[in-house]
Motif scaffolding. Sequence first.
Motif, mmCIF file in Angstrom:
data_model
loop_
_atom_site.group_PDB
_atom_site.id
_atom_site.type_symbol
_atom_site.label_atom_id
_atom_site.label_comp_id
_atom_site.label_asym_id
_atom_site.label_seq_id
_atom_site.Cartn_x
_atom_site.Cartn_y
_atom_site.Cartn_z
ATOM 1 N N LEU A 161 0.804 -1.221 0.000
ATOM 2 C CA LEU A 161 0.000 0.000 0.000
ATOM 3 C C LEU A 161 0.839 1.275 0.000
ATOM 4 C CD1 LEU A 161 -2.759 1.501 0.359
ATOM 5 C CD2 LEU A 161 -2.434 1.203 2.836
ATOM 6 N N THR A 162 1.858 1.318 0.843
ATOM 7 C CA THR A 162 2.629 2.554 1.023
ATOM 8 C C THR A 162 3.481 2.923 -0.199
ATOM 9 O OG1 THR A 162 4.381 1.273 2.101
ATOM 10 C CG2 THR A 162 2.728 2.314 3.521
ATOM 11 N N LYS A 163 3.607 2.020 -1.160
ATOM 12 C CA LYS A 163 4.385 2.305 -2.365
ATOM 13 C C LYS A 163 3.620 3.152 -3.373
ATOM 14 C CE LYS A 163 7.134 -1.977 -2.218
ATOM 15 N NZ LYS A 163 7.482 -3.219 -2.970
ATOM 16 N N PHE A 164 2.301 3.315 -3.153
ATOM 17 C CA PHE A 164 1.465 3.983 -4.145
ATOM 18 C C PHE A 164 0.967 5.331 -3.653
ATOM 19 C CE2 PHE A 164 1.237 -0.547 -4.961
ATOM 20 C CZ PHE A 164 1.431 -0.610 -6.340
ATOM 21 N N ASP A 165 0.848 6.252 -4.595
ATOM 22 C CA ASP A 165 0.352 7.599 -4.306
ATOM 23 C C ASP A 165 -1.152 7.638 -4.570
ATOM 24 O OD1 ASP A 165 -0.198 10.256 -4.024
ATOM 25 O OD2 ASP A 165 0.966 10.921 -5.763
ATOM 26 N N LEU A 166 -1.941 7.814 -3.515
ATOM 27 C CA LEU A 166 -3.402 7.845 -3.628
ATOM 28 C C LEU A 166 -3.942 9.242 -3.358
ATOM 29 C CD1 LEU A 166 -4.294 4.565 -1.650
ATOM 30 C CD2 LEU A 166 -3.533 4.796 -4.015
ATOM 31 N N SER A 167 -3.085 10.236 -3.406
ATOM 32 C CA SER A 167 -3.456 11.577 -2.958
ATOM 33 C C SER A 167 -4.397 12.311 -3.919
ATOM 34 C CB SER A 167 -2.205 12.428 -2.737
ATOM 35 O OG SER A 167 -1.473 12.561 -3.952
ATOM 36 N N SER A 168 -4.634 11.755 -5.102
ATOM 37 C CA SER A 168 -5.558 12.419 -6.036
ATOM 38 C C SER A 168 -7.009 12.315 -5.562
ATOM 39 C CB SER A 168 -5.446 11.785 -7.428
ATOM 40 O OG SER A 168 -5.903 10.433 -7.408
ATOM 41 N N ILE A 169 -7.292 11.343 -4.705
ATOM 42 C CA ILE A 169 -8.675 11.083 -4.284
ATOM 43 C C ILE A 169 -9.169 12.192 -3.360
ATOM 44 C CG2 ILE A 169 -10.185 9.501 -3.008
ATOM 45 C CD1 ILE A 169 -8.318 7.227 -3.922
ATOM 46 N N LYS A 170 -10.210 12.868 -3.796
ATOM 47 C CA LYS A 170 -10.807 13.936 -2.997
ATOM 48 C C LYS A 170 -11.941 13.415 -2.122
ATOM 49 C CE LYS A 170 -11.916 16.832 -6.371
ATOM 50 N NZ LYS A 170 -12.272 18.053 -7.140
ATOM 51 N N ALA A 171 -12.716 12.483 -2.662
ATOM 52 C CA ALA A 171 -13.901 12.044 -1.920
ATOM 53 C C ALA A 171 -14.322 10.637 -2.301
ATOM 54 C CB ALA A 171 -15.066 13.008 -2.170
ATOM 55 N N CYS A 172 -14.802 9.916 -1.303
ATOM 56 C CA CYS A 172 -15.389 8.592 -1.498
ATOM 57 C C CYS A 172 -16.654 8.521 -0.651
ATOM 58 C CB CYS A 172 -14.461 7.483 -1.017
ATOM 59 S SG CYS A 172 -12.780 7.547 -1.645
ATOM 60 N N ILE A 173 -17.723 8.021 -1.257
ATOM 61 C CA ILE A 173 -18.905 7.693 -0.462
ATOM 62 C C ILE A 173 -19.023 6.179 -0.470
ATOM 63 C CG2 ILE A 173 -21.399 7.895 -0.199
ATOM 64 C CD1 ILE A 173 -21.331 10.590 -1.450
ATOM 65 N N SER A 174 -18.997 5.614 0.715
ATOM 66 C CA SER A 174 -19.058 4.163 0.853
ATOM 67 C C SER A 174 -20.506 3.724 0.996
ATOM 68 C CB SER A 174 -18.260 3.721 2.083
ATOM 69 O OG SER A 174 -18.389 2.332 2.288
ATOM 70 N N GLY A 175 -20.877 2.709 0.231
ATOM 71 C CA GLY A 175 -22.241 2.195 0.305
ATOM 72 C C GLY A 175 -22.271 0.688 0.247
ATOM 73 N N SER A 176 -23.483 0.128 0.256
ATOM 74 C CA SER A 176 -23.800 -1.305 0.117
ATOM 75 C C SER A 176 -23.628 -2.116 1.395
ATOM 76 C CB SER A 176 -23.008 -1.964 -1.019
ATOM 77 O OG SER A 176 -21.768 -2.473 -0.599
ATOM 78 N N ALA A 177 -22.876 -1.605 2.377
ATOM 79 C CA ALA A 177 -22.679 -2.324 3.643
ATOM 80 C C ALA A 177 -22.155 -1.322 4.673
ATOM 81 C CB ALA A 177 -21.686 -3.474 3.459
ATOM 82 N N PRO A 178 -22.290 -1.640 5.964
ATOM 83 C CA PRO A 178 -21.798 -0.726 6.996
ATOM 84 C C PRO A 178 -20.297 -0.472 6.872
ATOM 85 C CG PRO A 178 -23.233 -2.389 7.959
ATOM 86 C CD PRO A 178 -22.976 -2.810 6.540
ATOM 87 N N LEU A 179 -19.899 0.776 7.086
ATOM 88 C CA LEU A 179 -18.488 1.164 7.005
ATOM 89 C C LEU A 179 -17.891 1.203 8.408
ATOM 90 C CD1 LEU A 179 -16.075 2.345 5.311
ATOM 91 C CD2 LEU A 179 -16.997 4.612 5.897
ATOM 92 N N PRO A 180 -16.970 0.299 8.714
ATOM 93 C CA PRO A 180 -16.321 0.343 10.037
ATOM 94 C C PRO A 180 -15.571 1.658 10.236
ATOM 95 C CG PRO A 180 -15.918 -1.767 8.955
ATOM 96 C CD PRO A 180 -16.521 -0.864 7.924
ATOM 97 N N VAL A 181 -15.673 2.236 11.421
ATOM 98 C CA VAL A 181 -15.038 3.528 11.716
ATOM 99 C C VAL A 181 -13.531 3.438 11.520
ATOM 100 C CG1 VAL A 181 -14.579 5.211 13.536
ATOM 101 C CG2 VAL A 181 -16.868 4.227 13.294
ATOM 102 N N GLU A 182 -12.929 2.320 11.908
ATOM 103 C CA GLU A 182 -11.479 2.157 11.777
ATOM 104 C C GLU A 182 -11.041 2.264 10.315
ATOM 105 O OE1 GLU A 182 -7.988 -1.217 12.253
ATOM 106 O OE2 GLU A 182 -10.086 -1.785 12.197
ATOM 107 N N VAL A 183 -11.842 1.688 9.417
ATOM 108 C CA VAL A 183 -11.530 1.723 7.985
ATOM 109 C C VAL A 183 -11.616 3.158 7.469
ATOM 110 C CG1 VAL A 183 -12.262 0.934 5.692
ATOM 111 C CG2 VAL A 183 -12.301 -0.651 7.630
ATOM 112 N N GLN A 184 -12.644 3.871 7.881
ATOM 113 C CA GLN A 184 -12.821 5.264 7.476
ATOM 114 C C GLN A 184 -11.611 6.104 7.873
ATOM 115 O OE1 GLN A 184 -15.971 7.298 9.548
ATOM 116 N NE2 GLN A 184 -16.068 8.959 8.072
ATOM 117 N N GLU A 185 -11.216 6.002 9.122
ATOM 118 C CA GLU A 185 -10.120 6.827 9.631
ATOM 119 C C GLU A 185 -8.799 6.511 8.935
ATOM 120 O OE1 GLU A 185 -10.312 6.029 13.796
ATOM 121 O OE2 GLU A 185 -11.868 7.557 14.166
ATOM 122 N N LYS A 186 -8.518 5.235 8.739
ATOM 123 C CA LYS A 186 -7.253 4.842 8.128
ATOM 124 C C LYS A 186 -7.196 5.266 6.667
ATOM 125 C CE LYS A 186 -4.104 0.905 7.622
ATOM 126 N NZ LYS A 186 -3.910 -0.552 7.837
#
Length: 560
Positions: free
Chosen positions: A317-342
Motif C-alpha cells: 500500500l505505502t508504495k502507491f500515491d493515492l493523494s488524487s482522491i478527494k472524496a469517497c462515499i461508501s455504500g452497500s454495507a456498513p463502514l467500520p469507523v477504523e476503515v474510514q479513519e485509516k
Amino acid sequence: MTEKIWLKNYPPDIPARLAYEEIPLQEYLTRAAEKSPTKIAIHFLGKELTYQELYESSLKFANYLRKIGIEKGDRVAVMLPNCPQNVISYFGILYAGGIVVQTNPLYTEREIEYQLKDSGAKAIVSLDILYPRIMKVWKETDLENIIITAVKDYLPFPKNMLYPFIQKRDTGFTVSVQHSGSNHLFAEIIKIGELNPVELDFDFTEDVALLQYTGGTTGFPKGVMLTHQNLASNVQMCRAWMTETVPGEEIIMGVLPFFHVYGMTTVLLLTVMNGDRMVLMPKFNAKDTLKTIQKQKPTLFPGAPTLYIGLLNHPELTKFDLSSIKACISGSAPLPVEVQEKFEHITGGKLVEGYGLTESSPVTHANFIWGGKRVKGSIGVPWPDTDAMIFKMGTTEAAEIREVGEIAVKGPQVMKGYWNRPEDTEMTLIDGWLLTGDIGYMDEEGYFYVVDRKKDIIIAGGFNIYPREVEEVLYEHEAVQECVVLGVPDPYRGKTVKAFIVLKDGYKATEEELNKYCRAKLASFKVPRIYEFRSELPKTAVGKILRRTLLDEEKTQVTQ
C-alpha cells in the motif's frame, strides 16, 4: 418527526430542494457529446473513448436493436463487467426505448435463467466466454437475440492481440460466434450501425429505464422498476452533495460493477451527466486498483467497505500515491469507523458512509463530505428532496427521537414498484413511504443510524441482539480484517451469537482472546458464543457479505 430537522445541518451550498429537468437519461449523453465531443469519456485498460465516440456507438447500437425487433418497453439484458461495451449498451438500449436489465456475469445458469425468465428479456448482451452458459438456458427464456462481445474488442494494441491467449490460459477454452441468425457480434454492429436518431416519446415520470434486481442476499431477487425520473433525480442529488467537485473536470474510479445499482448511479450516470471521465476496471484486484489510482489519478472513488479494506490491507500500500482522491462515499454495507479513519489518513481525502437500497436508485442518506458535520457511526442525513422517518416496529406510526424502529424513506428516487410483484409492492410502498427493512433511529439533530437489518436481528434468550453492534466491536480489534455475526440455532437460547472471522495477514488471535475482548465492550448476552476463523467470507460481486450463504451452511450442519 414530520419536520425535517436535519435541514438545519445543511451547509449553505447544499440546497434542500432541487429543480429537475424532465428529460430521459440518454439525453445527458447527447448533451455531453454536443458540448465536449473530443473530451475523454471512458478510460479502459489503456483504451480511451471520447464523448462523440460513445454517443455515436450508442446510437448505432440503438438502431441495430430496433432493426432486430426491440420496441419501446422491451427488456434487454446486459451481462458484462465494467467495460466500454457496458456503457454503450446501456445508453443504446435507452435510445432504442428499451429497458436495461443489468445481469451479473458471475451468475450460474440457474441464476441467469431465473432473471431472464422473470424479466422477459428479448435480447442479451454478453461476453463470448459466457455464451455457452446462455445457450444452456436459451430455450427456457424469451430470448430472441444474443449479442456477443469480447474484452479484447476495446483493448489497445498489443493487448487486444494477446488477450485471446491469456483468456485460453485462464479459462481453458475459447468461444467463436458467427454474426448470423439470432447471434450478433457487437464489433460488427458498431461497424455497420446507422447514426439515425431514434424518435420516441418518453414519459419522464412513468417510463421504466432500468430493471435492477435486488441482491438476493436474504431471499429471491426481485426486479426493481426504476424510472428515468428515479435515476436522474438521484444522480442530481449526488451532484448537489459533492459541493467541491467541478462538473466536467472530475475523474471517477469505476471499480464497483454496473450491475450493482450503486456503481451504475455514482459512476456510469454521474460521469455522463457531469461530462466527467470514468476509469473502468473489469474486476477488483487490490494491486491493479492501486496502480490505476496512481496512474490515472481519479478524484472520486465510490466504493464498498470491502474494497477499501482490500486496499488498506495490501502489503505494498505505502508504495502507491493515492493523494488524487478527494472524496469517497461508501455504500452497500456498513463502514467500520477504523476503515474510514485509516483510509482518510492514507489518501488525505474524505471517506464518508452513505445509505440506500436498490429500491431508492439507490442513495437516500449520507454524511456531509465538506462543510457540514460528520457523525461517526451514522449514515448521515437525508439527501435533498428526500424525507425519512422511523416507524415504530410493526406499525406506520412515527417513533420518538432515538427510539429504534424501521427506517422509511420517501422521495423522487423511490422506485415505481417491483416487476410483476404487486403484492410485494403493496407491502413495501405505503402511502409513498418505502419500508426499507432496516432497523435504526434518528437523533436530536436529524442524523440517522442503522442498527441492523430487520431480518438479521438475533433474538437470544429473549434479548434483541443487533449483529452490526457486535461487528463494530470486532472490527476495532487489531487482528480482525473482516467479520460477520449471525444468529445460529441453539437448543437453550433459541438462537446464539456466532462470529465468522477473517484475520489480517501476519496477525493471530484465538477464540479466548476475542471472547475476553468482546466481554470488555459488550453486555454478556451480546458476546459471541462461537467463533469460526476463515480465510475468506462468501460475498456478492460488489463485496457484500452473503449472510444467507453462511446461514444455509449452518442449517445444513444442524440437519446432518
